[in-house]
Write a protein that holds these residues in place. Structure first.
Motif, PDB file in Angstrom:
ATOM      1  N   ASN A 149      90.577 -21.061 -14.293  1.00 27.78           N
ATOM      2  CA  ASN A 149      90.833 -20.418 -12.997  1.00 27.78           C
ATOM      3  C   ASN A 149      89.498 -19.815 -12.570  1.00 27.78           C
ATOM      4  OD1 ASN A 149      91.265 -18.471 -10.994  1.00 27.78           O
ATOM      5  ND2 ASN A 149      93.349 -18.043 -11.669  1.00 27.78           N
ATOM      6  N   ASP A 160      91.446  -9.200  -4.455  1.00 26.35           N
ATOM      7  CA  ASP A 160      91.696  -8.911  -5.865  1.00 26.35           C
ATOM      8  C   ASP A 160      91.421  -7.469  -6.282  1.00 26.35           C
ATOM      9  OD1 ASP A 160      92.718 -10.871  -7.874  1.00 26.35           O
ATOM     10  OD2 ASP A 160      91.348 -12.201  -6.840  1.00 26.35           O
ATOM     11  N   GLU A 195      92.599 -21.886  -8.214  1.00 25.86           N
ATOM     12  CA  GLU A 195      91.944 -21.013  -7.226  1.00 25.86           C
ATOM     13  C   GLU A 195      90.668 -21.662  -6.651  1.00 25.86           C
ATOM     14  OE1 GLU A 195      91.693 -16.820  -7.668  1.00 25.86           O
ATOM     15  OE2 GLU A 195      93.469 -16.673  -8.915  1.00 25.86           O
ATOM     16  N   ASP A 413      87.391 -13.883 -13.240  1.00 23.64           N
ATOM     17  CA  ASP A 413      88.146 -12.926 -14.059  1.00 23.64           C
ATOM     18  C   ASP A 413      88.901 -13.647 -15.176  1.00 23.64           C
ATOM     19  OD1 ASP A 413      89.626 -14.055 -11.902  1.00 23.64           O
ATOM     20  OD2 ASP A 413      91.213 -12.580 -12.169  1.00 23.64           O
ATOM     21  N   HIS A 414      88.940 -14.974 -15.131  1.00 20.38           N
ATOM     22  CA  HIS A 414      89.560 -15.778 -16.203  1.00 20.38           C
ATOM     23  C   HIS A 414      88.466 -16.511 -16.973  1.00 20.38           C
ATOM     24  CE1 HIS A 414      93.887 -15.772 -14.813  1.00 20.38           C
ATOM     25  NE2 HIS A 414      93.276 -15.285 -13.745  1.00 20.38           N
TER      26      HIS A 414
HETATM   27 MG   LIG Z   1      93.225 -14.712  -9.440  1.00 23.65          MG
END
Ligand SMILES: [Mg+2]
Ligand SMILES: NC(=O)C1=CN([C@@H]2O[C@H](COP(=O)(O)OP(=O)(O)OC[C@H]3O[C@@H](n4cnc5c(N)ncnc54)[C@H](OP(=O)(O)O)[C@@H]3O)[C@@H](O)[C@H]2O)C=CC1
Length: 431
Positions: A149, A160, A195, A413-414
């Motif tokens: 992601n 976010d 995403e 963030d992943h």
């Molecule tokens: Mg996200």
């Protein structure tokens, strides 16, 4: 760190001193080869060319937004149908370039360009492959799969609320180079992304010039479209190396929950390995986010499993499912996948000492609501038909740092998950 004391692969892969370290140069693994159909030399300023395209696409997107939400939704609808209908019916900015007419890129040259853009950034993190099955010889090269992601640009900047991440770390012109650097460092044969809101202007043109064939399926009502200056809807993207696989079949799936159509999607493709002639199905998905939606996610998972059952059992072929499931291993949707009649296992469990535990996190961020550390991302595989030969270790808490992700060192963030698969000797009967 989280893995059993098995042997670390030496590929990419030599250990440097601990702490933050630069990614090794590409080419240590089998090199990415440019598309065979266009064996011309690489052109300089690869990123500059893509930046110009990106700017053009953004200005079109801005125009759409300035006309209001309805027009943004129109963009979404057009982009959604692009996969399945004639491109000539759509505005120029939505038409993906014909890969046959693009010059191939030397991955080393692209990596150098990325590094030049990132020269003021701190060194990137070193991650090692953990060797999981040395006892299973395989006559064919492994299939390397990356699940990631990548964080939609519009969501990262506009929705976010990563309160500890400096806004400069989110600038697209640099963040895209960090994403590309990660892809170029590990050179996956198959790339499953969530995403993605820069498919047409960045990933499709660049990756096709690296030899990949790509498919994009945007979310029907992408939250990106609510962000000012968005770059279009986000969605799932699936890329595979054309010199390794032939596309046999492709399905864009809009997931349902209790028979209702939802905003979440999946792509499932049947590929044939050119070396071995063996077929398998690869799927990518991004399930509904947020607490309170556990039953909804579970229903989406059941729908996806049903679709995959239909695709694979008819042909009796192995399956790999990559995704941001937005669900911890305790959730119902995880249990559905773990106990499905498709006989799936989650590859990253194999990094744990007992082979039974998922990693402690695959995403780690700080929002206004506080710190969010979760295991949400998985690579499921047919456990009787495929072996996981190695898996890329995750980042340590120390590497991630006190402000968590994304950061100047890491663009999403992943964390990306990367595995090398090979077919088992046993065939169809054990699927
Ligand atoms: Mg996200
Ligand atoms: N106009 C219309 O008729 C409709 C509009 N919509 C739009 O779609 C949106 C919902 O879409 P849907 O696909 O269901 O979205 P999701 O709830 O699945 O989340 C969308 C994104 O938000 C991220 N996210 C998760 N948690 C948070 C958080 N706490 N704060 C900020 N972002 C977070 C997720 O990232 P990750 O996966 O990394 O956690 C995910 O990529 C609505 O907000 C609306 O904008 C939707 C339906 C109809």
């Amino acid at each position: 760190m989280f893995h059993s004391p098995r042997r670390l692969c030496s590929a990419l892969l030599q250990r440097d001193p601990p702490g933050l370290r630069r990614l090794p140069a590409p080419g240590l693994r089998r090199p990415l080869s440019p598309p065979a159909s266009a064996p011309r030399p690489a052109s300089p300023r690869l990123l500059a060319a893509v930046s110009a395209a990106s700017g053009a696409a953004r200005s079109c997107s801005r125009t759409a937004c300035s006309m209001g939400t309805g027009t943004s939704r129109l963009y979404s609808a057009l982009a959604k149908t692009l996969n399945s209908s004639a491109a000539s019916q759509h505005p120029e900015y939505l038409v993906s370039p014909d890969p046959e007419h693009l010059e191939p890129i030397d991955p080393k040259e692209l990596l150098e360009e990325c590094r030049a853009v990132l020269h003021t950034r701190p060194p990137r993190f070193q991650r090692d492959f953990v060797d999981l099955r040395t006892d299973c010889p395989s006559t064919h090269p492994p299939i390397r799969v990356m699940q990631w992601n990548i964080l939609a640009q519009a969501l990262g900047e506009g929705k976010d609320n990563f309160v500890q991440c400096p806004v400069e770390a989110l600038k697209w012109e640099e963040r895209k180079c960090l994403i590309l650097e990660e892809i170029l460092a590990y050179q996956p044969d198959i790339l499953c992304l969530q995403e993605v809101d820069h498919y047409f202007d960045t990933f499709q043109p660049l990756l096709s010039r690296l030899g990949y064939q790509g498919t994009f399926f945007p979310k029907p009502w992408s939250p990106c479209l609510d962000v000012e200056h968005n770059n279009g809807p986000d969605g799932c993207a699936l890329f595979f190396l054309q010199n390794r696989f032939k596309l046999v079949n492709s399905a864009n799936i809009r997931l349902t929950a209790m028979t209702l159509k939802t905003n979440q999607v999946a792509i499932a493709q049947t590929l044939e390995c050119k070396e071995s002639g063996r077929q398998f199905c690869i799927a990518v998905t991004h399930l509904k986010a947020r607490t309170g939606w556990e039953r909804f996610r579970s229903a989406q998972g059941c729908d996806l499993l049903q679709n995959l059952q239909n695709i694979t059992q008819g042909a009796k072929i192995p399956l790999i499912v990559c995704g941001d499931f937005n669900a911890e291993p305790t959730e119902e949707v995880y249990k559905h996948f773990a106990s499905s009649s498709l006989n799936l296992n989650s590859a990253y469990k194999l990094l744990s000492a007992d082979g039974q535990s998922e990693p402690p996190y695959t995403t780690w961020k700080i929002r206004t609501s506080g710190e969010c550390r979760h295991t949400l991302d998985y690579i499921w595989y047919s456990k009787h038909a495929l072996n996981v030969r190695s898996a890329l270790d995750l980042l340590t808490e120390e590497q991630i740092g006190p402000n968590r992700l994304p950061s100047f060192n890491y663009p999403s963030d992943h964390l990306s998950l990367v595995c090398d698969f090979s077919f088992t000797e046993e065939t169809d009967g054990l699927l």
